[in-house]
Scaffold this motif. Structure first.
Motif, PDB file in Angstrom:
ATOM      1  N   SER A 195      31.513  37.403  38.451  1.00 61.68           N
ATOM      2  CA  SER A 195      30.424  37.016  37.562  1.00 61.68           C
ATOM      3  C   SER A 195      30.712  35.638  36.959  1.00 61.68           C
ATOM      4  O   SER A 195      31.810  35.385  36.472  1.00 61.68           O
ATOM      5  N   LEU A 196      29.726  34.759  37.007  1.00 61.16           N
ATOM      6  CA  LEU A 196      29.919  33.397  36.485  1.00 61.16           C
ATOM      7  C   LEU A 196      30.052  33.432  34.956  1.00 61.16           C
ATOM      8  O   LEU A 196      29.122  33.861  34.268  1.00 61.16           O
TER       9      LEU A 196
ATOM     10  N   ASP B 232      29.933  32.284  31.125  1.00 61.63           N
ATOM     11  CA  ASP B 232      29.026  31.366  30.434  1.00 61.63           C
ATOM     12  C   ASP B 232      29.659  30.009  30.174  1.00 61.63           C
ATOM     13  O   ASP B 232      28.974  28.991  30.138  1.00 61.63           O
TER      14      ASP B 232
ATOM     15  N   SER C  34      28.589  28.904  40.537  1.00 60.59           N
ATOM     16  CA  SER C  34      29.288  29.769  41.495  1.00 60.59           C
ATOM     17  C   SER C  34      29.479  28.981  42.787  1.00 60.59           C
ATOM     18  O   SER C  34      30.482  29.102  43.471  1.00 60.59           O
TER      19      SER C  34
ATOM     20  N   THR D 263      22.093  40.937  44.407  1.00 58.00           N
ATOM     21  CA  THR D 263      22.040  40.318  43.073  1.00 58.00           C
ATOM     22  C   THR D 263      20.894  39.311  42.964  1.00 58.00           C
ATOM     23  O   THR D 263      20.764  38.421  43.808  1.00 58.00           O
TER      24      THR D 263
ATOM     25  N   ALA E  40      20.647  34.686  42.076  1.00 57.32           N
ATOM     26  CA  ALA E  40      21.952  34.101  42.401  1.00 57.32           C
ATOM     27  C   ALA E  40      21.760  32.812  43.214  1.00 57.32           C
ATOM     28  O   ALA E  40      22.204  31.733  42.813  1.00 57.32           O
TER      29      ALA E  40
ATOM     30  N   VAL F  52      24.186  30.716  41.245  1.00 54.77           N
ATOM     31  CA  VAL F  52      24.552  31.123  39.880  1.00 54.77           C
ATOM     32  C   VAL F  52      24.647  32.644  39.929  1.00 54.77           C
ATOM     33  O   VAL F  52      23.648  33.338  39.786  1.00 54.77           O
ATOM     34  N   HIS F  53      25.828  33.136  40.203  1.00 56.17           N
ATOM     35  CA  HIS F  53      25.984  34.562  40.469  1.00 56.17           C
ATOM     36  C   HIS F  53      26.473  35.267  39.218  1.00 56.17           C
ATOM     37  O   HIS F  53      27.599  35.065  38.792  1.00 56.17           O
ATOM     38  N   ARG F  54      25.613  36.092  38.632  1.00 53.76           N
ATOM     39  CA  ARG F  54      25.982  36.792  37.382  1.00 53.76           C
ATOM     40  C   ARG F  54      26.470  38.210  37.645  1.00 53.76           C
ATOM     41  O   ARG F  54      26.708  38.969  36.711  1.00 53.76           O
TER      42      ARG F  54
END
Ligand SMILES: N=C(N)NCCCC[C@H](N)C(=O)O
Ligand SMILES: O=C(O)CCC(=O)C(=O)O
Ligand SMILES: [Fe+2]
Length: 326
Positions: free
Chosen positions: A190-191, A193, A199, A217, A220, A264-266
Motif C-alpha cells: 500500500s502506498l 501517504d 507506486s 484494486t 491504482a 497509485v496502489h492503495r
C-alpha cells in the motif's frame, strides 16, 4: 487526486475473431481492427476481452505464486537480485526502481526473453533468475507463451487497422517475430501517504504492446488522456488492460501516441504486465502507411539500443559498469 472518471470509458475490444484462426470471419476481424485503430488514435489504451481465449484462472494462480515469493524473507528474495546477473534480469527490492528521479513504491521480478549465449557482464544479456517456489517457473512460462501468441495476433489486427496490406504486414511482422519480450511480476504494498512519489511514476512503455493482468484494486492504474486529464483504468473481469509503447508512436509517425500512465496502489497486491516488444535488432522507423501524417517526424532507432538506454536509467543501483547511459 486522480479523477472521479471511471476507467470504463476506455474501449473494450474482444480479440476472439483473431484468436481462433480456424473460424476466421472477415467482417468481424475488420471490426476488431477498426476498433483497435480508433482506440490507439484516441487513447493509446484499451481493454482487451480475452475471456473466450484464455482461462483467467491461470493468472490468478500466477498471482498466488507471486504472493508466495514476495512473502519470503528479504535475504531469500535477494538471492535472485539483479546484481547477480546483468542488472536487468531478476529481483528488485522495494524502491529500487526509479521513475522521473523518484523511487517507485514497488518490488518486482523482471524476466526477459532468454538469449543464446548468456553473458552477465553484458547489459541485458544475462540469464533469467527464477524463484524456487514450487511450480513458479513452469506456470509463468506457460503464460509467457500465451502472451507471445496474443501479442503477435494483436500486432496483426493492429496492422490491418492501420490500413496495411498483407505484404506490409509481412514486413512489419519481421520486426517483431523474435520479440525481445519482458515480463514483470510486480508486488505493490500500500502506498504510504508520506511517500514522495508513486507506486510507479508516470511513464510511457517502451516497445509495442503491454498486456497487463491487473489485480482488482481500484484507482491504482491511472492513464493520462489527450485532454490532459488523469483517469482510472480499473480492471474489468475477463479483460486485460493493453497499451501501446513508443515503437508504435515511431511506426505511425505520431498518429498513435504512447500514453503516459502511473500507479497509485492503495492496496497490497500483485500485477503481471507482459511487454510484447520488437526484436532486439529491429530497426524501427515510420512506416510508409503512416507517410502522410503531418507535422511530426520520428527518427529511426534500433530497438535493443533504445531499450538499453531505458533500462540503464531504471534502477537506483548503477546498472552498467562504467556508469549510466545518457
Ligand atoms: N518495460 C517497461 N515498460 N517497464 C516499466 C517501466 C516503468 C517505468 C520506468 N521506471 C521508467 O522510468 O521508464
Ligand atoms: O501495475 C500496473 O498497473 C502498471 C505497471 C506499469 O505501468 C509498468 O510496469 O510498466
Ligand atoms: Fe507501464
Amino acid at each position: 487526486m486522480g479523477s472521479a472518471d471511471s476507467g470504463s470509458q476506455l474501449p473494450i475490444i474482444s480479440i476472439a475473431p483473431y484468436w481462433d484462426s480456424q473460424s476466421a470471419n472477415t467482417t468481424e476481424r475488420e471490426a476488431v481492427s477498426k476498433a483497435l485503430h480508433a482506440a490507439c488514435v484516441e487513447y493509446g489504451f484499451f481493454y482487451l476481452d480475452i475471456s473466450q481465449c484464455v482461462d483467467l484462472a491461470e493468472p490468478e494462480e500466477l498471482a498466488r505464486l507471486a504472493r508466495e515469493f514476495f512473502a519470503l524473507p528479504q535475504v531469500e528474495k535477494d538471492k535472485i537480485a539483479l546484481k547477480h546477473q546483468d542488472f536487468a534480469r531478476g529481483y528488485q527490492r522495494l524502491k529500487e526502481n526509479v521513475t522521473n528521479g523518484k523511487a517507485d513504491n514497488h518490488e518486482g521480478i523482471d524476466i526477459y526473453r532468454p538469449v543464446e549465449n548468456p553473458d552477465k557482464s553484458r547489459p541485458l544479456w544475462g540469464e533469467n533468475q527464477w524463484p524456487t517456489v514450487l511450480g513458479f517457473q513452469t506456470k509463468y512460462e506457460k503464460w509467457i507463451e500465451k502472451m507471445k501468441k496474443l501479442g503477435m495476433i494483436l500486432m496483426e489486427a493492429m496492422a490491418y487497422g492501420l490500413g496495411m496490406n498483407a505484404e506490409e504486414w509481412r514486413d512489419l511482422r519481421a520486426q517483431v517475430d523474435d520479440s525481445f519480450w519482458v515480463m514483470r511480476i510486480i508486488g505493490y504494498p500500500s502506498l504510504p501517504d508520506d511517500h514522495d512519489g508513486f507506486s510507479c511514476g508516470a511513464h510511457k512503455d517502451y516497445g509495442c504492446l503491454t498486456l497487463l493482468y491487473a489485480d482488482p484494486t481500484k484507482s491504482a492504474l491511472q492513464v493520462f488522456l489527450r485532454k490532459r486529464l488523469w483517469i482510472n483504468a480499473d480492471p474489468i473481469p475477463g479483460c486485460i488492460v493493453c497499451n501501446i509503447g513508443e515503437m508504435w508512436e515511431i511506426w505511425t509517425n505520431g498518429l498513435y501516441k504512447s500514453t503516459l500512465h502511473r500507479v497509485v496502489h492503495r492496496g497490497t497486491n500483485y500485477r503481471i504486465p507482459f511487454f510484447f516488444e520488437p526484436n532486439f535488432t529491429a530497426r524501427v522507423a515510420p512506416l510508409p502507411v503512416a507517410g502522410d501524417t503531418p507535422n511530426e517526424v520520428y527518427k529511426p532507432i534500433v530497438y535493443g539500443e533504445f531499450l538499453m538506454k531505458k533500462v540503464g536509467s531504471n534502477f537506483s543501483v548503477d546498472p552498467v559498469p562504467g556508469g549510466k547511459h545518457d
